[in-house]
Design an enzyme around this catalytic site. Sequence first.
Site, PDB file in Angstrom:
ATOM      1  N   PHE A  39     -69.655  -6.330 -40.989  1.00 30.42           N
ATOM      2  CA  PHE A  39     -70.631  -6.513 -42.160  1.00 30.42           C
ATOM      3  C   PHE A  39     -69.718  -5.651 -43.786  1.00 30.42           C
ATOM      4  O   PHE A  39     -68.929  -4.834 -43.788  1.00 30.42           O
ATOM      5  CB  PHE A  39     -71.598  -4.722 -41.951  1.00 30.42           C
TER       6      PHE A  39
ATOM      7  N   ASP B  59     -61.754  -3.877 -45.449  1.00 29.39           N
ATOM      8  CA  ASP B  59     -62.789  -3.229 -45.288  1.00 29.39           C
ATOM      9  C   ASP B  59     -62.947  -1.537 -44.997  1.00 29.39           C
ATOM     10  O   ASP B  59     -63.306  -1.428 -43.786  1.00 29.39           O
ATOM     11  CB  ASP B  59     -63.779  -4.086 -45.117  1.00 29.39           C
TER      12      ASP B  59
ATOM     13  N   LYS C  59     -68.894   4.132 -49.548  1.00 34.57           N
ATOM     14  CA  LYS C  59     -69.334   5.076 -48.874  1.00 34.57           C
ATOM     15  C   LYS C  59     -69.910   6.047 -49.174  1.00 34.57           C
ATOM     16  O   LYS C  59     -70.492   6.665 -49.858  1.00 34.57           O
ATOM     17  CB  LYS C  59     -69.375   4.877 -47.805  1.00 34.57           C
TER      18      LYS C  59
END
Length: 398
Positions: free
Chosen positions: A139, A224, A253
């Site tokens: 993702f 990532d 995040k």
Amino acid sequence: MKTTQELIAASAKYLANTYARFPIVLVKGQGVRLWDSDGKEYLDFVGGIAVDALGHCHPRMVEAIRAQADSLIHVSNLYHIEPQIRLGKLLCEHSFADRAFFCNSGAEANEAAIKLARKWAKDHWSTDRFEIIVMHHSFHGRTLATVTATGNEKYWHGFEPLMPGFKHVPYNNLQAVERAIDSHTCAVLAEPVQGEGGVNVPGDDYLPGLRRLCDQAGILLILDEVQSGMGRTGKLFAYEHWGVEPDIMTLAKALAGGIPMGAMLAREAVAASFVPGTHASTFGGTPFVSAVAHAVVSTIIQEDLPGNAARVGKYFLDRLAALKEKQRVVTAVRGKGLILGLEVSVPARTIVAGCMERGLLVLTAGDNVVRFVPPLIVTEADVDRAVAILEGALKGLS
Ligand SMILES: *Cc1c(COP(=O)(O)O)cnc(C)c1O
């Protein structure tokens, strides 16, 4: 709009219908606890999806927000920005990286990484070297480029044509990467631990193997760490577990603890392909968000929250493993630090709903994995409460 029912009705009427929301309205938070609009208390093991690293309303974060709001909130990147400089220095001093670019989300950080890799390949190789190898079940975000990079067809439907230049291979499979690399490849992009795709931890040879394949081909390794970074897995950055360094890393995040911020970090020789005019963001690294992120990252480091994530995460994993022995619907338990997954033989959403009813917030990672990404300040006692509630929800199924 006074009652919870009125709020939820207005939500359904006025907001884009992009989320299958649970029927509660969260209005207050403190530490690892949340309260809804009816005053019901929850133990928060979602943490805004691995965002609220310091929990809710942490005093150091609140103080940084107040102090910066009082001095300067926004100026353009046309000028030097003091909190952004301090944050860049802090991140570079604690990672492989030499330079940082700031933006506003994980998708945007990955966009910057994709653009930098393509630009670097043009500068050092040739114009037809632009392909990036990406993984199944990955993702990377919802923009057109990052949704194409994302290894899950369900996010593509309706948005075709997708971006050219991505090749998908199975995760945790070095041979597949080796076979996929050709004269068009400029980079390999992977999550060190997959979050959304089901909490998948690769074998110990995977990251070192990716590093070796990239070095042999003379291409870039992009990690990532939007979800796995900032202490989540028990190290400040997940790549540290395997003794390898990427060329580019993306963060978001937990970076500013809940204020929107993304970052792309790179080593000097690669970062050099970005020069004035090649990339930019109006809101990237404003004084406000940078000051908050600096407070959050400093707190994570000074209070050794990666150490707490490793310790409490191990305790939590052991408790989940014990639960698996007692509960037949649990088919596997996995994860690293405080990103843990419970694979179940029923729809994971039913367990998420059962926990919520009993005062525990957890989320899914795919259809059959219950995911736990609590604030990094969580304690063994919090884990005991969460496991007791989870056990109740599992028993409630039968
Ligand atoms: C959440 C996530 C993203 C996307 O971040 P947004 O801020 O939602 O754009 C990208 N990569 C990973 C690994 C993520 O977990």
